[in-house]
Enzyme design. Structure first.
Site, PDB file in Angstrom:
ATOM      1  N   SER A 579       0.838  -1.198   0.000  1.00 27.24           N
ATOM      2  CA  SER A 579       0.000   0.000   0.000  1.00 27.24           C
ATOM      3  C   SER A 579       0.869   1.241   0.000  1.00 27.24           C
ATOM      4  O   SER A 579       2.018   1.216   0.461  1.00 27.24           O
ATOM      5  CB  SER A 579      -0.905   0.008   1.240  1.00 27.24           C
ATOM      6  OG  SER A 579      -1.573   1.239   1.384  1.00 27.24           O
ATOM      7  N   TYR A 592      -3.193  -0.725  10.382  1.00 27.02           N
ATOM      8  CA  TYR A 592      -3.142  -1.039   8.952  1.00 27.02           C
ATOM      9  C   TYR A 592      -1.810  -0.623   8.337  1.00 27.02           C
ATOM     10  O   TYR A 592      -1.144  -1.401   7.645  1.00 27.02           O
ATOM     11  CB  TYR A 592      -4.292  -0.337   8.234  1.00 27.02           C
ATOM     12  CG  TYR A 592      -4.309  -0.538   6.733  1.00 27.02           C
ATOM     13  CD1 TYR A 592      -4.811  -1.700   6.176  1.00 27.02           C
ATOM     14  CD2 TYR A 592      -3.806   0.446   5.878  1.00 27.02           C
ATOM     15  CE1 TYR A 592      -4.824  -1.884   4.794  1.00 27.02           C
ATOM     16  CE2 TYR A 592      -3.815   0.278   4.502  1.00 27.02           C
ATOM     17  CZ  TYR A 592      -4.327  -0.896   3.966  1.00 27.02           C
ATOM     18  OH  TYR A 592      -4.334  -1.072   2.608  1.00 27.02           O
TER      19      TYR A 592
END
Length: 702
Positions: A579, A592
């Protein structure tokens, strides 16, 4: 050998799921031909996949002269009877086709006649005429079927096949000695039909059967009569143990043990079968295979090779057979397979040298297409899953043929030199040259986690579109199965239900992958969840769950993947869907973003460690992939929208406007990056992270 039900153990028929396409035909004889072909071709007792052909003759009005013209419609080259369409028929003028007898230069030059068929074609379109066109055109009958039933080939490959044919059919079917398919064989059959006016068909030595009739119905009836009569004859006259006595210690393992053993052997065997060119694998542990390998005549019979041309063109002239019982230590079995593979390649090269002539095509490769492991099953290989599966089906046909021939006589396939003439036939070589160029990921087997939706689903679609076989792995089994259906079914993809936090479930997923396709070459770590909370609201459970699924899960998947890839010895690719958050600090996102940073560093660590095995490890850093995302739909979207003070349905556009390119990132864009990393152009790239974020300057790698 009769079964307990009293029937001969040939393949059982299955109900065709095909719709009858005959209503689309423009001529009544074509309609009848297609209906007959579908019925015959949908039952494996009658013929094998893409094997055999059927024809019909009829009269049409010539659009140029206005006069009646006799035509023949016949299945074209490479078609399949069970799925035949009108477009798959070659259409030829009978007067011109039969006139070729006057210019036939003789058996030494009969291959030239295939090109002559083009001058007999009627109209535009249609399929290319096959080598068997002469058989159909020269035989004086309105309808002709040429089929490869196991029962018929058992008679055709018996040592005293001519005598058995007479006993079986009582003069209603004649014998044709072996001759390679072609124009001369058509002349031979025509002459034998004329000399035997009561015959409804012939048994072709070493090959199959041909039947005829005045109508489509009569032709089909005659073909089925020949097949069923041969089946009954083999049952009535066959001995009970055609494969000899049971071999001590060679009985089949129970299902769980043999499939576990097969999963351990599959990557090794696939690596051996891929020395010349990469192959996709297929595993079969059918009763026919296991029974054959459990009896003492299987070494003799496998050495004789497969029977009719349709068989050995797909299975090679003989298989590689492991000569150890299934209880032998695994390391001994692996070592023996490797030694046998060296011997197999040497023997195949010697076979080529024995029979090759100066104008023979080059040797295509010396690896086996079929590997038999007693007590475990059969591994078959090909350029894609369908080819590998069909090769295995053909070897089961060969086993059935051996069983039938040995039951009433002895198995005596055509001579090795004749097999070579078929395998390295220039006409077969020309057919191979006409095949389309393989797609970039052809022969690659991919496993994608979290592939039931969103980014993972898009990646699965892209990989299949580029030629890969894909294992769709997802916690939601229903979603995974739905994706497989979209991708085209079991020859393209299989579904596995997997929880990436479980070592056992991951191991089971890879077990299913190697049993389905022979191994794994490309793994995409995509499974994940997203928990968006400020630090003070993030619980230890939130942290552990986030890391268990993505950091720990990716580690476990990569470890299992590397184990399979190293056993194969074919290199491989591992791709992490990380990500933008792996390198960019955002608010309310500690769990996350931290786990994405963990994944990103796994890429670097594994690239450094696995490079010596030819395994490349790279990452993709997406951002703002909202549309179709399971993560965003599960609450992450609402949480991020609240963080930014916008409505949830505005989130995609919000992310787009903060990028340099002002474009929304979609799952397909991430899939494109995965393909770019694995599709063949970046062969020397490992340890790379590719941003797919439409340009987020703060996330630039430096």
């Amino acid at each position: 050998m009769p079964t307990s039900s009293g029937t001969f153990p040939f393949p059982t028929p299955h109900t065709s799921t095909l719709k009858d396409r005959s209503h689309m035909a423009t001529h009544p004889e074509v309609a009848a031909l297609l209906g007959r072909a579908h019925r015959l071709g949908s039952d494996p007792r009658n013929t094998n996949y893409a094997g055999g052909n059927a024809s019909a003759k009829g009269t049409v009005t010539d659009p140029v002269t206005g006069s009646d013209t006799e035509l023949m419609w016949v299945k074209g080259s490479g078609g399949d009877l069970g799925t035949l369409t009108e477009d798959g028929l070659a259409v030829l003028r009978l007067d011109r086709l039969r006139a070729l007898k006057d210019v036939y230069p003789g058996v030494e030059r009969e291959d030239e006649m295939v090109a002559a068929f083009d001058y007999c074609l009627h109209g535009k379109g249609g399929a290319a005429p096959s080598i068997d066109t002469a058989m159909h055109g020269l035989v004086d009958a309105p309808h002709v079927d040429h089929l490869h039933p196991d029962s018929g080939i058992a008679l055709a490959c018996a040592a005293d096949g001519e005598k058995l044919t007479a006993e079986c059919y009582g003069g209603k079917a004649a014998w044709v000695p072996w001759r390679r398919p072609g124009f001369q064989l058509g002349l031979d059959i025509a002459a034998i039909k004329e000399a035997n006016p009561d015959a409804v068909g012939v048994v072709l030595g070493g090959h199959g059967i041909t039947a005829w009739g005045a109508s489509a119905e009569e032709c089909e009836t005659n073909a089925l009569w020949m097949i069923r009569t041969a089946e009954a004859f083999l049952i009535e006259h066959g001995r009970k143990q055609p494969f000899g006595s049971p071999l001590e210690g060679y009985a089949a393992l129970d299902e769980e043990r043999r499939r576990d053993r097969a999963a351990l052997l599959a990557p090794v065997i696939r690596g051996l079968a891929s020395q010349d060119r990469p192959q996709v694998g297929h595993f079969t542990d059918s009763e026919a295979v296991l029974d054959f390998l459990a009896h003492d005549q299987h070494p003799r019979l496998t050495a004789l090779g497969t029977s009719c041309p349709d068989h050995f063109l797909r299975t090679k002239v003989r298989p590689l057979v492991l000569d150890l019982p299934p209880t032998a230590p695994l390391e001994d079995a692996v070592a023996r397979l490797k030694a046998l593979h060296v011997e197999y390649r040497e023997e195949y090269a010697a076979y080529y040298e024995r029979h090759a002539t100066p104008d023979s095509p080059a040797m295509r490769g010396a690896d086996p297409a079929i590997v038999l492991v007693p007590g475990v099953g059969m591994f078959s290989f090909g350029k894609d899953k369908q080819t590998a599966r069909v090769a295995g089906e053909f070897y089961v046909n060969a086993i059935n043929v051996m069983r039938g021939a040995e039951a009433v006589s002895s198995y005596a396939p055509i001579e090795e030199s004749e097999k070579f003439r078929i395998e390295y036939w220039e006409l077969e070589e020309a057919k191979l040259r006409r095949m389309p160029k393989p797609k970039p990921l052809a022969t690659r087997v991919a496993l994608v986690t979290g592939a039931g939706s969103g980014i993972g689903k898009a990646i699965a679609h892209r990989l299949v579109a580029e030629g890969a076989c894909v294992v769709v792995a997802d916690l939601n089994g229903e979603n995974a199965s739905a994706v497989v259906a979209e991708l085209g079914g079991a020859d393209k993809a299989v579904a596995v239900t997997v929880d990436v936090t479980s070592e056992e479930r991951i191991s089971a997923a890879f077990r299913e992958a190697v049993l389905a396709f022979g191994g794994v070459d490309l793994v995409v770590n995509n499974a994940g969840i997203s928990i968006s909370k400020p630090l003070l609201e993030t619980t230890a459970r939130d942290w552990d769950l986030q890391h268990d699924i993505m950091a720990r899960g990716s580690f476990l998947v990569s470890r299992e993947a590397a184990s399979v890839m190293i056993e194969q010895g074919l290199g491989g690719d591992i791709v992490y869907i990380a990500s933008k958050n792996a390198v960019f600090a955002g608010p309310n996102n500690i769990a996350y973003s931290a786990t994405k940073a963990d994944q990103a560093h796994q890429v670097r660590l594994l690239a450094a460690e696995l490079g010596e095995h030819g395994i490349r490890v790279n990452g993709v850093n997406p951002d703002g992939v909202v549309r179709g995302s399971g993560i965003f739909a599960a609450g992450w979207g609402a949480q991020r929208a609240a963080t930014y003070g916008i409505e949830e349905d505005e989130l995609g556009e919000f992310y787009a406007q903060r990028t340099l390119l002002k474009r929304e990132v979609l799952p397909e864009h991430v899939a494109g990056a995965v393909f770019a990393l694995t599709g063949g152009d970046l062969t020397h790239t490992t340890g790379l992270h590719v941003p797919v974020d439409a340009g987020v300057a703060a996330a630039f790698l430096r």
